[in-house]
Enzyme design. Structure first.
Site, PDB file in Angstrom:
ATOM      1  N   VAL A  42     -45.094  76.033 -20.228  1.00  0.00           N
ATOM      2  CA  VAL A  42     -46.543  76.192 -20.340  1.00  0.00           C
ATOM      3  C   VAL A  42     -47.074  76.817 -19.056  1.00  0.00           C
ATOM      4  CG1 VAL A  42     -48.751  75.051 -20.777  1.00  0.00           C
ATOM      5  CG2 VAL A  42     -46.649  74.158 -21.822  1.00  0.00           C
ATOM      6  N   GLY A  48     -44.756  72.351  -7.894  1.00  0.00           N
ATOM      7  CA  GLY A  48     -45.123  72.517  -9.286  1.00  0.00           C
ATOM      8  C   GLY A  48     -43.918  72.470 -10.204  1.00  0.00           C
ATOM      9  N   ASP A 101     -43.084  74.431 -12.545  1.00  0.00           N
ATOM     10  CA  ASP A 101     -42.492  75.762 -12.701  1.00  0.00           C
ATOM     11  C   ASP A 101     -41.553  76.077 -11.543  1.00  0.00           C
ATOM     12  OD1 ASP A 101     -44.736  75.731 -11.009  1.00  0.00           O
ATOM     13  OD2 ASP A 101     -45.222  77.836 -11.401  1.00  0.00           O
TER      14      ASP A 101
END
Length: 271
Positions: free
Chosen positions: A7, A107, A109
């Protein structure tokens, strides 16, 4: 088979793995207004088109940098796939050490990219992700993610140009035929693309110099990564599915533990 979901701020990317092989993938725009039913129906359509039965999905792994989407997305997985997803964050086994000053600031990611870069290409490795933001991270030979740089991505820079200036138009992001532009559109394209190439060269070389890893492998990913990778010798490998591969690796590391969903599994909350 397992379902992995990345996402991002711009897109949500879904991938289906059978073992270590990525069978298929698709993207949809990240929107705060989607309900769990909308996510679920889109996901079932994706599976149907690829002749995959939802019963074949053994597990789900999600990484998200958009917390506002997670309630609806997680409930879609619970309702339409019937699985509790693993979510990249505290408590997830990664196989690497987050060695920055405040590990909780890393994060999801960046963690996924760090895991994928180290597991697939060894360390030391520098991973560049050309997403909404452009991120640069290093994982050393001990598997320690110890530094990272975050810069505006190409799309953010382009959007700033046409939204914050009165006369500059919205343009296609592509490399112009020459940096010696003679009109507005190619001038903007030259600034965006060659500016990103220059940024990449400088940051990679400085990170190599200051880290002492002069010969470390540089791996790029992200939607616009190919365009930059083709124009600079500093990038050794372009791997467009690196993040999805990282999610698959993380699923394998965690599949024997119980997913912890916390607030995300309350399906009675308003969306």
């Amino acid at each position: 088979m397992i379902l992995v979901i990345d996402v991002g701020n711009t897109n949500i990317t879904y991938g289906i793995f059978k073992g270590e092989k990525l069978v298929t993938s698709f993207r949809m725009v990240s929107k705060m207004t989607h309900t769990s039913d909308e996510y679920g129906i889109k996901l079932l359509e994706f599976l149907h088109v690829n002749e995959i039965k939802k019963e074949e999905i053994e597990g789900v792994m999600i990484a998200s940098v958009v917390p506002q989407l997670m309630h609806a997305l997680v409930n879609a997985i619970l309702k339409y796939i019937g699985k509790k997803p693993y979510i990249v964050g505290p408590g997830i086994k990664t196989g690497i050490k987050i060695a920055i000053d405040n590990p909780r600031e890393a994060g999801p990611d960046l963690i996924v990219d760090a895991v994928a870069g180290y597991e697939l290409y060894g360390g030391p490795v520098l991973v560049i992700d050309y997403g909404t933001a452009t991120t640069y991270i290093i994982v050393n030979e001990k598997g320690e993610f110890f530094t990272g740089v975050v810069a505006p991505g190409i799309r953010i820079s382009a959007k700033a140009l046409w939204e914050d200036t009165a006369k500059l138009p919205e343009i296609e992001i592509k490399k112009p035929s020459s940096i010696l532009a003679k009109e507005t559109i190619s001038s903007m394209q030259a600034g965006l693309i060659y500016g990103q190439i220059g940024q990449t060269k400088y940051i990679v070389n400085e990170m190599k110099r200051e880290s002492g890893f002069a010969n470390m492998k540089v791996v790029a990913t992200g939607g616009l990564g190919r365009l930059i990778a083709e124009e600079t010798e500093e990038i050794d490998i372009y791997d467009p599915t690196l993040t999805l591969k990282g999610l698959q690796i993380l699923y394998e590391k965690n599949r024997r533990s119980k997913p912890q969903l916390n607030d995300f599994e309350d399906s009675d909350r308003p969306e």
